[in-house]
Design an enzyme around this catalytic site. Structure first.
Site, mmCIF file in Angstrom:
data_model
loop_
_atom_site.group_PDB
_atom_site.id
_atom_site.type_symbol
_atom_site.label_atom_id
_atom_site.label_comp_id
_atom_site.label_asym_id
_atom_site.label_seq_id
_atom_site.Cartn_x
_atom_site.Cartn_y
_atom_site.Cartn_z
ATOM 1 N N PRO A 23 0.829 -1.210 0.000
ATOM 2 C CA PRO A 23 0.000 0.000 0.000
ATOM 3 C C PRO A 23 0.863 1.260 0.000
ATOM 4 C CG PRO A 23 0.041 -1.015 2.191
ATOM 5 C CD PRO A 23 0.747 -1.956 1.260
ATOM 6 N N CYS A 25 0.306 5.471 0.106
ATOM 7 C CA CYS A 25 -0.477 6.708 0.159
ATOM 8 C C CYS A 25 -0.046 7.634 -0.968
ATOM 9 C CB CYS A 25 -0.216 7.450 1.462
ATOM 10 S SG CYS A 25 -1.045 6.749 2.866
ATOM 11 N N ALA A 57 -3.358 3.223 2.373
ATOM 12 C CA ALA A 57 -4.025 3.432 3.656
ATOM 13 C C ALA A 57 -5.247 4.315 3.425
ATOM 14 C CB ALA A 57 -3.072 4.103 4.641
ATOM 15 N N GLN A 100 -6.244 -1.229 2.216
ATOM 16 C CA GLN A 100 -5.736 -1.152 3.586
ATOM 17 C C GLN A 100 -6.578 -0.124 4.345
ATOM 18 O OE1 GLN A 100 -2.014 0.929 4.499
ATOM 19 N NE2 GLN A 100 -1.321 -0.883 5.598
ATOM 20 N N TYR A 183 0.467 4.160 13.553
ATOM 21 C CA TYR A 183 -0.894 4.667 13.432
ATOM 22 C C TYR A 183 -1.771 4.078 14.552
ATOM 23 C CZ TYR A 183 0.979 6.705 9.262
ATOM 24 O OH TYR A 183 1.754 7.446 8.409
ATOM 25 N N ARG A 230 -1.425 -5.580 8.864
ATOM 26 C CA ARG A 230 -0.042 -5.128 8.723
ATOM 27 C C ARG A 230 0.452 -4.689 10.099
ATOM 28 N NH1 ARG A 230 3.173 -1.070 4.551
ATOM 29 N NH2 ARG A 230 4.195 -2.831 3.585
ATOM 30 N N LEU A 302 12.868 -2.726 1.227
ATOM 31 C CA LEU A 302 14.101 -2.793 0.442
ATOM 32 C C LEU A 302 14.326 -4.165 -0.166
ATOM 33 C CD1 LEU A 302 16.566 -0.406 2.314
ATOM 34 C CD2 LEU A 302 15.334 -0.054 0.164
ATOM 35 N N ARG A 325 8.568 1.161 -3.097
ATOM 36 C CA ARG A 325 9.371 2.083 -3.915
ATOM 37 C C ARG A 325 9.919 1.411 -5.160
ATOM 38 N NH1 ARG A 325 12.806 3.790 1.242
ATOM 39 N NH2 ARG A 325 12.395 1.586 1.583
HETATM 40 C C1 LIG Z 1 4.958 6.637 -1.425
HETATM 41 C C2 LIG Z 1 4.800 5.680 -0.293
HETATM 42 C C3 LIG Z 1 3.576 5.595 0.366
HETATM 43 C C4 LIG Z 1 3.381 4.661 1.385
HETATM 44 N N1 LIG Z 1 2.144 4.514 1.948
HETATM 45 C C5 LIG Z 1 1.902 3.480 2.787
HETATM 46 C C6 LIG Z 1 0.587 3.160 3.177
HETATM 47 O O1 LIG Z 1 -0.392 3.738 2.718
HETATM 48 N N2 LIG Z 1 0.426 2.144 4.057
HETATM 49 C C7 LIG Z 1 1.486 1.422 4.551
HETATM 50 O O2 LIG Z 1 1.276 0.512 5.352
HETATM 51 N N3 LIG Z 1 2.738 1.676 4.134
HETATM 52 C C8 LIG Z 1 2.962 2.662 3.251
HETATM 53 N N4 LIG Z 1 4.230 2.873 2.773
HETATM 54 C C9 LIG Z 1 5.287 1.927 3.154
HETATM 55 C C10 LIG Z 1 5.408 0.841 2.086
HETATM 56 O O3 LIG Z 1 4.213 0.090 1.956
HETATM 57 C C11 LIG Z 1 6.578 -0.098 2.375
HETATM 58 O O4 LIG Z 1 6.334 -0.804 3.557
HETATM 59 C C12 LIG Z 1 7.911 0.636 2.511
HETATM 60 O O5 LIG Z 1 8.061 1.639 1.514
HETATM 61 C C13 LIG Z 1 9.087 -0.334 2.426
HETATM 62 O O6 LIG Z 1 9.054 -1.052 1.206
HETATM 63 P P1 LIG Z 1 9.984 -0.632 -0.063
HETATM 64 O O7 LIG Z 1 11.404 -0.676 0.425
HETATM 65 O O8 LIG Z 1 9.683 -1.675 -1.113
HETATM 66 O O9 LIG Z 1 9.599 0.740 -0.472
HETATM 67 C C14 LIG Z 1 4.452 3.833 1.783
HETATM 68 C C15 LIG Z 1 5.688 3.956 1.149
HETATM 69 C C16 LIG Z 1 5.863 4.844 0.118
HETATM 70 C C17 LIG Z 1 7.199 4.897 -0.575
#
Ligand SMILES: Cc1cc2nc3c(=O)[nH]c(=O)nc-3n(C[C@H](O)[C@H](O)[C@H](O)COP(=O)(O)O)c2cc1C
Length: 368
Positions: A23, A25, A57, A100, A183, A230, A302, A325
């Site tokens: 997810p 945002c 979210a 979510q 949260y 989560r 990551l 990301r």
């Molecule tokens: C732009 C952006 C928005 C995010 N929004 C949420 C969200 O809405 N809910 C959530 O649980 N995590 C959110 N995250 C966290 C990601 O879901 C993820 O757990 C975190 O970026 C680590 O994973 P990655 O290394 O693949 O980016 C967000 C991350 C990014 C980069």
């Protein structure tokens, strides 16, 4: 055959491969309503070849938003806006989609991240009074949240239920409760943010009570679709925070109540956190939950390499990997991973001519 491209069932849902979209945002909604941006953003991710798409979210109440531009699911208007996006995507992609559901608690009422993300006090434009288990602000200097009384708890619990029913009604295929990143539900779990002296605070059993009540109510409201949670596997606090041992206990309680999976993230509860960020840095937390409970587990954080992802599911540290990301950076990551392993992905009909010559079976031409 790479395990990354084998199917996996989560509750009643069978996923084509082990890659899910985390997810994210977008801070691009108006009064909780999705906009054309969400159609573009979710639409392009729906064509990625991933097995599952989780909508960002989504606040169950207006005061449960992080910012004034968060998506919500508390009104008929917001439901209709999300229904439009989901049904448009449905016309061109059969990717399973979930949402979510979230309440930001004390971390609500902020400006947009690209405008600095500062807390906005109530009484100022785009600000509101936040709510939390205890009247402790996230950062010193922020306006303190108001402590939820029992009526407030009932209102929040019912809002999760109502939003889950709305999601189910517009055809979403899974619900995730946001119990991570500091949260509201995480604020109840962590002793750093929950200083209540009623039955919703104190020892672990009390701190888990409200998140479990919300889970039970949502589970009962949407019995036919998967409900996952989560969590933050740790607060990364030097002392006194939420940790893996408590996470495992929480996961066991959820599992006993019909939870379909645990998505293991970390942090977000305290500005004092010290996170050892690096490739797969949250996977040990996912492994801890998986080994202790056996429940379906999603690892995130990551995870960017194809072999890295394969190792996580191949060793059984987790059943699924989630990308955030990495999939914004490379929205065809699952195509490229499938090409790397000689596996198949589905592609939309208008894109079938893009299959590279050196991967003649990438789009599932099963003639070999
Ligand atoms: C732009 C952006 C928005 C995010 N929004 C949420 C969200 O809405 N809910 C959530 O649980 N995590 C959110 N995250 C966290 C990601 O879901 C993820 O757990 C975190 O970026 C680590 O994973 P990655 O290394 O693949 O980016 C967000 C991350 C990014 C980069």
């Amino acid at each position: 055959m790479a395990k990354l491209f084998t199917p996996f069932s989560i509750g009643s849902l069978t996923l084509r491969n082990r890659i899910v979209i985390a997810p994210m945002c977008q801070y691009s909604a108006v009064d909780g309503c999705m906009t054309d941006w969400h159609l573009i953003h979710l639409g392009h991710l729906a064509l990625s070849g991933a097995a599952f798409l989780m909508i960002e979210a989504t606040a169950v109440l207006p005061e449960g938003r992080i910012s004034y531009a968060d998506v919500g699911l508390w009104s008929d208007e917001a439901e209709a806006a999300m229904a439009r996006v989901v049904s448009s995507i449905r016309r061109y992609s059969d990717i399973p989609i979930g949402v979510q559901l979230a309440h930001a608690g004390r971390k609500g009422s902020t400006d947009l991240p690209w405008k600095g993300g500062a807390h906005i006090p109530s009484g100022i434009m785009n600000g509101w009074q936040t709510w939390a288990p205890s009247p402790l602000p996230f950062s010193a200097g922020d306006q303190a949240p108001a402590a939820l009384d029992h009526q407030g708890l009932a209102r929040v619990r019912q809002a999760f239920v109502d939003a889950a029913k709305r999601a189910r009604r517009i055809g979403l295929q899974a619900i995730q409760l946001h119990g991570a990143h500091g949260y509201l539900l995480h604020q109840f779990l962590s002793p750093l943010s929950n200083r209540r002296d009623d039955q919703y605070g104190g020892a672990l059993e009390g701190r888990m009570r409200f998140p479990i009540e919300v889970f039970e109510a949502v589970r009962a409201a949407v019995p036919d679709i998967p409900v996952t949670v989560r969590v933050s596997g740790t607060d990364w606090a030097s002392q006194g925070g939420w940790d893996l041992t408590q996470t495992v206990q929480f996961a066991r309680e959820l599992q006993a109540r019909g939870c379909d999976g645990i998505h293991v993230s970390s942090g977000g509860l305290t500005p004092e956190q010290q996170i050892p960020v690096g490739p797969s840095y949250q996977v040990p937390l996912a492994r801890g939950v998986k080994q202790a409970t056996g429940i379906p587990v999603i690892a995130v954080g990551l995870i960017t390499g194809y072999e890295q992802a394969e190792a996580i599911v191949g060793t059984g540290d987790a059943d699924l990997v989630a990308l955030a990301r990495g999939i914004l950076y490379d929205p065809r990551w699952p195509w490229h991973a499938a090409a790397h392993f000689g596996a198949h992905v589905t592609a939309p009909d208008p894109y079938l001519r893009s299959q590279p010559r050196q991967y003649p079976h990438l789009f599932g031409t099963y003639d070999d």
